[in-house]
Design a protein around this motif. Sequence first.
Motif, PDB file in Angstrom:
ATOM      1  N   UNK A   1       0.800  -1.224   0.000  1.00 35.22           N
ATOM      2  CA  UNK A   1       0.000   0.000   0.000  1.00 35.22           C
ATOM      3  C   UNK A   1       0.833   1.274   0.000  1.00 35.22           C
ATOM      4  N   UNK A   2       2.134   1.160  -0.187  1.00 33.47           N
ATOM      5  CA  UNK A   2       2.979   2.356  -0.203  1.00 33.47           C
ATOM      6  C   UNK A   2       4.165   2.171  -1.132  1.00 33.47           C
ATOM      7  N   UNK A   3       4.620   3.277  -1.723  1.00 34.26           N
ATOM      8  CA  UNK A   3       5.801   3.243  -2.587  1.00 34.26           C
ATOM      9  C   UNK A   3       7.096   3.346  -1.793  1.00 34.26           C
ATOM     10  N   UNK A   4       7.014   3.911  -0.573  1.00 32.65           N
ATOM     11  CA  UNK A   4       8.225   4.210   0.183  1.00 32.65           C
ATOM     12  C   UNK A   4       9.042   2.959   0.484  1.00 32.65           C
ATOM     13  N   UNK A   5       8.355   1.817   0.601  1.00 33.48           N
ATOM     14  CA  UNK A   5       9.053   0.588   0.969  1.00 33.48           C
ATOM     15  C   UNK A   5      10.039   0.137  -0.101  1.00 33.48           C
ATOM     16  N   UNK A   6       9.855   0.607  -1.324  1.00 38.94           N
ATOM     17  CA  UNK A   6      10.685   0.126  -2.429  1.00 38.94           C
ATOM     18  C   UNK A   6      11.927   0.974  -2.646  1.00 38.94           C
ATOM     19  N   UNK A   7      12.158   1.958  -1.807  1.00 38.68           N
ATOM     20  CA  UNK A   7      13.371   2.761  -1.923  1.00 38.68           C
ATOM     21  C   UNK A   7      14.589   1.919  -1.566  1.00 38.68           C
ATOM     22  N   UNK A   8      15.694   2.196  -2.227  1.00 35.09           N
ATOM     23  CA  UNK A   8      16.923   1.432  -1.992  1.00 35.09           C
ATOM     24  C   UNK A   8      17.921   2.252  -1.178  1.00 35.09           C
ATOM     25  N   UNK A   9      18.616   1.570  -0.275  1.00 36.94           N
ATOM     26  CA  UNK A   9      19.753   2.183   0.393  1.00 36.94           C
ATOM     27  C   UNK A   9      20.776   1.103   0.722  1.00 36.94           C
ATOM     28  N   UNK A  10      21.933   1.520   1.174  1.00 37.33           N
ATOM     29  CA  UNK A  10      22.976   0.562   1.523  1.00 37.33           C
ATOM     30  C   UNK A  10      22.667  -0.059   2.877  1.00 37.33           C
ATOM     31  N   UNK A  11      22.664  -1.377   2.935  1.00 32.94           N
ATOM     32  CA  UNK A  11      22.432  -2.043   4.214  1.00 32.94           C
ATOM     33  C   UNK A  11      23.534  -3.070   4.476  1.00 32.94           C
ATOM     34  N   UNK A  12      23.826  -3.285   5.763  1.00 32.87           N
ATOM     35  CA  UNK A  12      24.748  -4.343   6.153  1.00 32.87           C
ATOM     36  C   UNK A  12      23.974  -5.655   6.214  1.00 32.87           C
ATOM     37  N   UNK A  13      24.447  -6.631   5.467  1.00 29.26           N
ATOM     38  CA  UNK A  13      23.715  -7.881   5.301  1.00 29.26           C
ATOM     39  C   UNK A  13      23.618  -8.663   6.607  1.00 29.26           C
ATOM     40  N   UNK A  14      24.733  -8.800   7.312  1.00 32.63           N
ATOM     41  CA  UNK A  14      24.775  -9.714   8.456  1.00 32.63           C
ATOM     42  C   UNK A  14      23.796  -9.310   9.556  1.00 32.63           C
ATOM     43  N   UNK A  15      23.705  -8.021   9.839  1.00 30.11           N
ATOM     44  CA  UNK A  15      22.801  -7.589  10.903  1.00 30.11           C
ATOM     45  C   UNK A  15      21.353  -7.908  10.552  1.00 30.11           C
ATOM     46  N   UNK A  16      20.989  -7.769   9.262  1.00 27.80           N
ATOM     47  CA  UNK A  16      19.627  -8.100   8.828  1.00 27.80           C
ATOM     48  C   UNK A  16      19.370  -9.601   8.938  1.00 27.80           C
ATOM     49  N   UNK A  17      20.353 -10.406   8.504  1.00 24.25           N
ATOM     50  CA  UNK A  17      20.210 -11.867   8.575  1.00 24.25           C
ATOM     51  C   UNK A  17      20.086 -12.314  10.029  1.00 24.25           C
ATOM     52  N   UNK A  18      20.919 -11.749  10.904  1.00 20.92           N
ATOM     53  CA  UNK A  18      20.894 -12.143  12.320  1.00 20.92           C
ATOM     54  C   UNK A  18      19.531 -11.893  12.955  1.00 20.92           C
ATOM     55  N   UNK A  19      18.897 -10.778  12.610  1.00 21.54           N
ATOM     56  CA  UNK A  19      17.573 -10.469  13.159  1.00 21.54           C
ATOM     57  C   UNK A  19      16.543 -11.521  12.744  1.00 21.54           C
TER      58      UNK A  19
END
Length: 430
Positions: free
Chosen positions: A274-292
Amino acid sequence: MKTLVPLTSTLKIEQGSHILYFYNKKDEYIENAASYILAGIDQGHHIVFIDSEDRFAKIKERLGSIDLSHVHYVNNYDFYEMYQDFHFERILNNLSSIVVPYVEHELTVRIWGHVDWMEQDNITSKLHTYECKCDITIAGLGYTTVCAYDAESVPANILLEMMRSHEFLMTDNNITRSTLYKTSNEYNPTAFPSLSIQTKIDSEIDLYKQKLDFVHVVSHEVRNPLTVIKAYSKLLKEQEHDRERVLRLQAIYDSAVVIDNEISHIITTEQMLSTDAFWQKNLIFVKSAVDEVVEIMKIKGQTQNIKLATFILLSGKEMVLSNFMGFKMIVSNLLSNAIKYSEEGSIVTLEVFQKDEQLIIVVADNGVGMTKEQLSKLYIKYEKTNQEQSGQGIGLFMVKKLVAHFDGEIEVESEVGKGTKFQVTLPIIR
């Protein structure tokens, strides 16, 4: 509260600010650029300086005998790829590649870029899109950035639009906070769909918003008792000495956590739709996202007597051009499905590693598997491959869409009765 850093010897701004500089006089441009570099050197910062060779030569002449070992020059003809069309995604990848070494070594960086281009169709729209996405891409890194333009070459209307994506506006003699800057990093595209397509999009979004309202109401009614269940089960477990009862109380607590996470997952999915904002791209650290994701999925596995075996071969410094929530949704959907369609007592494996400048994510199970017909319908919205299991039927549809949006690929292998293996490949930013 943001840290203040000197922009010049006397002016301080918030670290990580994005500054739009429209200059009129070349001599003043040289002075301001030199002051920016000097202030960075005094602070022990590394300075990435993107400009033409002739302008940089004049700036070095202005700086005299100052040690420039922390100044890293990048030719703007190559950076903006001026030998071809101005393509903002390609240039953002160049920017990401430049900053990765500093992120890996945890260095403080300030960036200066003189934006140049060749005359071409829709250039003002392309510049606006680039600046909006640039603000989003490096927002989380805390790097102070100046984007400099020759005021004579950019129309006034595009100046106003660019002020929406920059916290500060600088001229030869002044710097002021932009009153148009959107702190939420909302991005308003300058190109819109046709009227018929937009009507269909609006109708679909309205449906998703209605569903989201319903989900919020249900989640509120469910989460209140869940909070009580979690609190009392945890309290009783801490007071209990009988091992069997402790295990049962832990199972109650874990089940409540899983239900709470499922509700959050449904809400997040509907918000995405229901929103376009979610599709914005930025640099993220992979490991912290995977760990969560792994933390909550291990609990989900325990409630179904399924072990999650993880092989995360990452240093912690790997980055992709994605977004944190979208990336987590890819991994969590694949793991959730693997657990859902596995037998009790079995093992689901997650491998995450890098190979040939690519991030590889592999999720495998020994569950029910899929037929060829089921595989052919795998990524169709609202199409469930197994009607006996709960779910909305949009998980893998969203995974496929997100992976493609993040310039990646997804592959699947499956055999009935033997299990399924998904592999996602995303480009690592170097």
